[in-house]
Design an enzyme around this catalytic site. Structure first.
Site, PDB file in Angstrom:
ATOM      1  N   ARG A 161       0.821  -1.225   0.000  1.00 37.42           N
ATOM      2  CA  ARG A 161       0.000   0.000   0.000  1.00 37.42           C
ATOM      3  C   ARG A 161       0.851   1.269   0.000  1.00 37.42           C
ATOM      4  NH1 ARG A 161      -1.538   2.947   3.984  1.00 37.42           N
ATOM      5  NH2 ARG A 161      -1.550   1.306   5.553  1.00 37.42           N
ATOM      6  N   TYR A 166     -13.860  17.096 -16.707  1.00 38.73           N
ATOM      7  CA  TYR A 166     -14.495  15.796 -16.542  1.00 38.73           C
ATOM      8  C   TYR A 166     -15.491  15.879 -15.376  1.00 38.73           C
ATOM      9  CZ  TYR A 166     -14.924  10.859 -15.365  1.00 38.73           C
ATOM     10  OH  TYR A 166     -15.412   9.625 -15.070  1.00 38.73           O
ATOM     11  N   ASP A 178      -4.807  17.573 -17.123  1.00 42.86           N
ATOM     12  CA  ASP A 178      -5.355  16.238 -17.339  1.00 42.86           C
ATOM     13  C   ASP A 178      -5.154  15.919 -18.824  1.00 42.86           C
ATOM     14  OD1 ASP A 178      -7.004  14.056 -17.939  1.00 42.86           O
ATOM     15  OD2 ASP A 178      -8.478  14.578 -16.413  1.00 42.86           O
ATOM     16  N   LYS A 211      -8.482   4.828 -19.664  1.00 39.79           N
ATOM     17  CA  LYS A 211      -8.815   5.174 -21.053  1.00 39.79           C
ATOM     18  C   LYS A 211      -7.695   4.676 -21.989  1.00 39.79           C
ATOM     19  CE  LYS A 211     -12.174   7.029 -18.757  1.00 39.79           C
ATOM     20  NZ  LYS A 211     -12.196   8.428 -18.350  1.00 39.79           N
TER      21      LYS A 211
HETATM   22  C1  LIG Z   1     -12.407   9.108 -17.149  1.00 35.10           C
HETATM   23  C2  LIG Z   1     -11.734  10.384 -16.885  1.00 35.10           C
HETATM   24  C3  LIG Z   1     -11.289  10.715 -15.592  1.00 35.10           C
HETATM   25  C4  LIG Z   1     -11.534   9.824 -14.400  1.00 35.10           C
HETATM   26  O1  LIG Z   1     -10.846   8.628 -14.494  1.00 35.10           O
HETATM   27  P1  LIG Z   1     -11.305   7.249 -13.749  1.00 35.10           P
HETATM   28  O2  LIG Z   1     -10.229   6.302 -14.150  1.00 35.10           O
HETATM   29  O3  LIG Z   1     -12.653   6.910 -14.244  1.00 35.10           O
HETATM   30  O4  LIG Z   1     -11.294   7.560 -12.286  1.00 35.10           O
HETATM   31  C5  LIG Z   1     -10.624  11.916 -15.434  1.00 35.10           C
HETATM   32  N1  LIG Z   1     -10.410  12.755 -16.464  1.00 35.10           N
HETATM   33  C6  LIG Z   1     -10.834  12.482 -17.706  1.00 35.10           C
HETATM   34  C7  LIG Z   1     -10.575  13.455 -18.807  1.00 35.10           C
HETATM   35  C8  LIG Z   1     -11.511  11.289 -17.958  1.00 35.10           C
HETATM   36  O5  LIG Z   1     -11.941  11.026 -19.202  1.00 35.10           O
END
Ligand SMILES: *Cc1c(COP(=O)(O)O)cnc(C)c1O
Length: 394
Positions: free
Chosen positions: A59, A111, A183, A208
């Site tokens: 962890r 997001y 991001d 993603k």
């Molecule tokens: C999906 C997504 C997130 C969140 O990610 P998770 O893996 O679902 O927690 C954050 N930013 C963007 C742009 C996303 O498409």
């Protein structure tokens, strides 16, 4: 473990290996372990008291499978350090808590989960959060004030694929002693490297493109060793580590990231160009199209234009629903970045909670469909869109 920065990203990630095992396996085994045995108490104390490197407890982030993944993630963004997380939201929340406590200024569309975190949770913790529309980026200077704030944004942003100028925003933020977090989920590290453009922290939902097969949930932060070190205790004590098995699965996915992204880029361009010519498609939003509002900026800061395409059909919400429901290859599903193509209707999914007026203010129309272009043959994807448009419009 050597990192050769003269190598390209594909070579670097394919040969990213924590260590050679005694069997000569080209890949490291998966370390499904939570704990590590020591020879004696002195050796244990040497690790606990930082006199010797070593593993203590998974962890904490000390696990060979997780460390190998982090080495690969750092390589992809040319970062000094990377931290892996159980989800994109885990990476984002730990980063905001470690580096955003003096105030967060957000620019452009975010997001949904990030927006909720900022509005419901960060503000509940007393963290000042300020939101600027993309058009208000000129007001950034006025909102920064005292040093120590965090500027946070996404580019390309969901679902309009609006592009923000990473270098320009970073210059202003740094003049005011603020850090910049981007991001980079939609672009992927193959198409865009925000650290190179001046950002301080790069975040990914590895769920993603990095994972790429819609079969794992994970997140990543790439940054300097110093900024990463400040996030480590938050990740550890909030319990945000991913499982070693997931780390190994993600490392496997990263080996094909460069070639997958090239094909996502190519397929998305083919679909965008075909949809631009369709009489029932009013608008196509794709950063790679010369007619796209932010095309020049995208061409300047991106190496490829990505796999996300948003189309606006020439009709109302019922018409875009009919197109979505008649697609056969495109799966009707949220998320993005997998090998399979997905369709989602922003007014029914990501922006469902907003009133129609609020949606329009953000440029979300009822006719919009967001397409995550996968790795199928692009001719088949175009044929699927054409048949669904024909069915919807008769
Ligand atoms: C999906 C997504 C997130 C969140 O990610 P998770 O893996 O679902 O927690 C954050 N930013 C963007 C742009 C996303 O498409």
């Amino acid at each position: 473990m050597s990192q050769d920065n003269t190598q390209g990203p594909a070579t670097g990630i394919i040969h990213n290996r924590h260590h050679r095992d005694s069997f000569g396996s080209p890949y490291s085994p998966v370390y499904n372990t939570t704990t590590y045995q020591f020879e004696n108490t002195e050796a244990l104390l040497d690790v606990i008291e930082d006199r010797a490197p070593g593993h203590l407890y998974t962890r904490w982030g000390t696990n060979p499978s997780i460390e190998e993944l982090e080495q690969g993630l750092a390589r992809l963004e040319n970062a000094e350090a990377a931290l892996a997380f159980a989800s994109g939201m885990a990476a984002i929340s730990a980063t905001l808590l470690a580096h955003g406590r003096k105030g967060i200024v957000c620019v452009g569309d975010l997001y949904g989960g990030t927006q909720e975190l900022l509005v419901n949770h960060c503000q509940a913790l007393g963290i000042p959060v300020h939101f600027l529309f993309k058009e208000e980026v000129g007001q950034l200077t006025n909102t920064l004030g005292e040093p120590g704030k965090l500027v946070y944004f996404e580019t390309p942003a969901n679902p309009n694929l609006a592009i923000l100028d990473v270098a320009g925003i970073a210059r202003i933020a740094h003049q005011h002693g603020a850090l910049v977090a981007v991001d980079n989920t939609f672009a992927s590290p193959i198409n865009q490297q925000p650290l190179e453009l001046g950002a301080d922290l790069v975040l990914h939902s590895a769920t993603k493109y990095l994972g790429g097969h819609s079969d794992l949930t994970a997140g990543a932060l790439m940054t300097s060793a110093e900024l990463a070190a400040a996030v480590v205790p938050w990740r550890k004590n909030l319990g945000q580590l991913l499982a070693p098995e997931t780390a190994a699965l993600l490392s496997r996915s990263l080996r094909t990231l460069p070639v997958r992204i090239r094909q996502h880029n190519e397929n998305a361009m083919a679909v965008a160009q075909a949809m631009e010519k369709h009489p029932k498609v009013r608008r196509v939003l794709y950063p790679g199209l010369p007619g796209f509002a932010d095309h020049e900026l995208a061409a300047r800061q991106m190496k490829g234009f990505g796999g996300m395409v948003t189309i606006e059909v020439d009709g109302d919400r019922a018409a875009s629903t009919a197109v979505a429901d008649n697609l056969r290859l495109f799966l009707l599903a949220t998320s993005l970045g997998g090998v399979e193509s997905l369709v989602s209707q922003p007014c029914a999914t990501s922006h469902h909670g907003l009133s129609p007026e609020e949606r329009l203010k953000r440029g979300i129309t009822d006719g919009m469909l967001r397409l995550s272009i996968g790795l199928e043959d692009s001719e088949d994807l175009i044929a699927d869109l054409n048949q669904a448009l024909t069915k919807a419009f008769g």
